[in-house]
Write a protein that holds these residues in place. Structure first.
Motif, mmCIF file in Angstrom:
data_model
loop_
_atom_site.group_PDB
_atom_site.id
_atom_site.type_symbol
_atom_site.label_atom_id
_atom_site.label_comp_id
_atom_site.label_asym_id
_atom_site.label_seq_id
_atom_site.Cartn_x
_atom_site.Cartn_y
_atom_site.Cartn_z
ATOM 1 N N ASN A 121 0.857 -1.192 0.000
ATOM 2 C CA ASN A 121 0.000 0.000 0.000
ATOM 3 C C ASN A 121 0.895 1.246 0.000
ATOM 4 N N GLY A 122 2.164 1.030 -0.302
ATOM 5 C CA GLY A 122 3.133 2.117 -0.339
ATOM 6 C C GLY A 122 3.758 2.412 1.009
ATOM 7 N N ILE A 123 3.075 2.036 2.067
ATOM 8 C CA ILE A 123 3.576 2.234 3.424
ATOM 9 C C ILE A 123 4.127 0.914 3.954
ATOM 10 N N GLN A 124 3.352 -0.123 3.787
ATOM 11 C CA GLN A 124 3.729 -1.468 4.222
ATOM 12 C C GLN A 124 3.913 -2.337 2.985
ATOM 13 N N HIS A 125 4.889 -3.239 3.035
ATOM 14 C CA HIS A 125 5.141 -4.159 1.935
ATOM 15 C C HIS A 125 5.220 -5.573 2.511
ATOM 16 N N ILE A 126 4.584 -6.508 1.854
ATOM 17 C CA ILE A 126 4.639 -7.921 2.249
ATOM 18 C C ILE A 126 5.140 -8.706 1.049
ATOM 19 N N TYR A 127 6.128 -9.566 1.290
ATOM 20 C CA TYR A 127 6.713 -10.377 0.230
ATOM 21 C C TYR A 127 6.628 -11.838 0.640
ATOM 22 N N CYS A 128 6.328 -12.710 -0.312
ATOM 23 C CA CYS A 128 6.396 -14.136 0.005
ATOM 24 C C CYS A 128 6.752 -14.935 -1.232
ATOM 25 N N GLN A 129 7.464 -16.001 -0.960
ATOM 26 C CA GLN A 129 7.818 -16.990 -1.967
ATOM 27 C C GLN A 129 6.840 -18.144 -1.775
ATOM 28 N N ILE A 130 6.527 -18.849 -2.837
ATOM 29 C CA ILE A 130 5.567 -19.939 -2.733
ATOM 30 C C ILE A 130 6.266 -21.263 -2.993
ATOM 31 N N ASP A 131 6.100 -22.177 -2.033
ATOM 32 C CA ASP A 131 6.593 -23.536 -2.180
ATOM 33 C C ASP A 131 5.394 -24.370 -2.618
ATOM 34 N N TYR A 132 5.269 -24.579 -3.915
ATOM 35 C CA TYR A 132 4.097 -25.271 -4.445
ATOM 36 C C TYR A 132 4.072 -26.740 -4.049
ATOM 37 N N GLU A 133 5.235 -27.368 -3.942
ATOM 38 C CA GLU A 133 5.274 -28.780 -3.559
ATOM 39 C C GLU A 133 4.759 -28.987 -2.140
ATOM 40 N N ALA A 134 5.154 -28.113 -1.222
ATOM 41 C CA ALA A 134 4.720 -28.226 0.173
ATOM 42 C C ALA A 134 3.397 -27.507 0.420
#
Length: 153
Positions: A121-134
């Protein structure tokens, strides 16, 4: 517009018919400067200048199909084969990044299977990687740069 939690960038502005416009370097045109667009334009410049994502691999407001419904992805980065590496959901600065927003990007990601997700939202940033196998989301402190992200596939 409110200050954001991104570095400062030299965005180009103009007014037309009493509406503020900002130049989108990906779409190569001026678009209406709304709060969500303010965030998206900063995010685009952040990805290009700080994280070295190639502008030529970026898609802005690209239509995708989710369970036979048409949806628009705010921002995405693809590899040379067209596979989605990063899917970004941009919200206005006053919109909290909550479970509902995360569920939205997760639904959008279902058909494209991106390696990484970013919510901002320009103030907060959330990042995640996805482990599709798990079947797990791995939340990251920082967004990988482009060369690191390509290795995640």
């Amino acid at each position: 517009m409110v200050p954001l939690n991104f570095p400062s960038y030299a965005l180009r502005f103009k007014n037309r018919e009493n509406k503020a416009l900002v130049f989108d370097i990906i779409r190569k045109k001026y678009v209406q400067l709304l709060p969500e667009e303010w965030v998206r334009q900063h995010c685009i410049h952040y990805l290009i200048q700080e994280k070295k994502y190639p502008a030529g691999r970026m898609l802005v407001e690209r239509e995708i199909r989710v369970n036979s419904l048409s949806r628009r992805v705010d921002l995405a980065v693809c590899d040379t084969d067209g596979r989605f590496l990063l899917l970004v959901e941009c919200k206005a600065p006053d919109v909290p990044l909550n479970q509902e927003v995360f569920d939205q990007i997760a639904r959008y990601n279902f058909p494209v299977r991106s390696a990484c997700l970013m919510l901002t939202n320009g103030i907060q940033h959330i990042y995640c990687q996805i482990d599709y196998e798990a079947g797990k989301y791995l939340f990251l402190k920082e967004l990988p740069d482009y060369s690191e992200l390509r290795q995640m596939l």
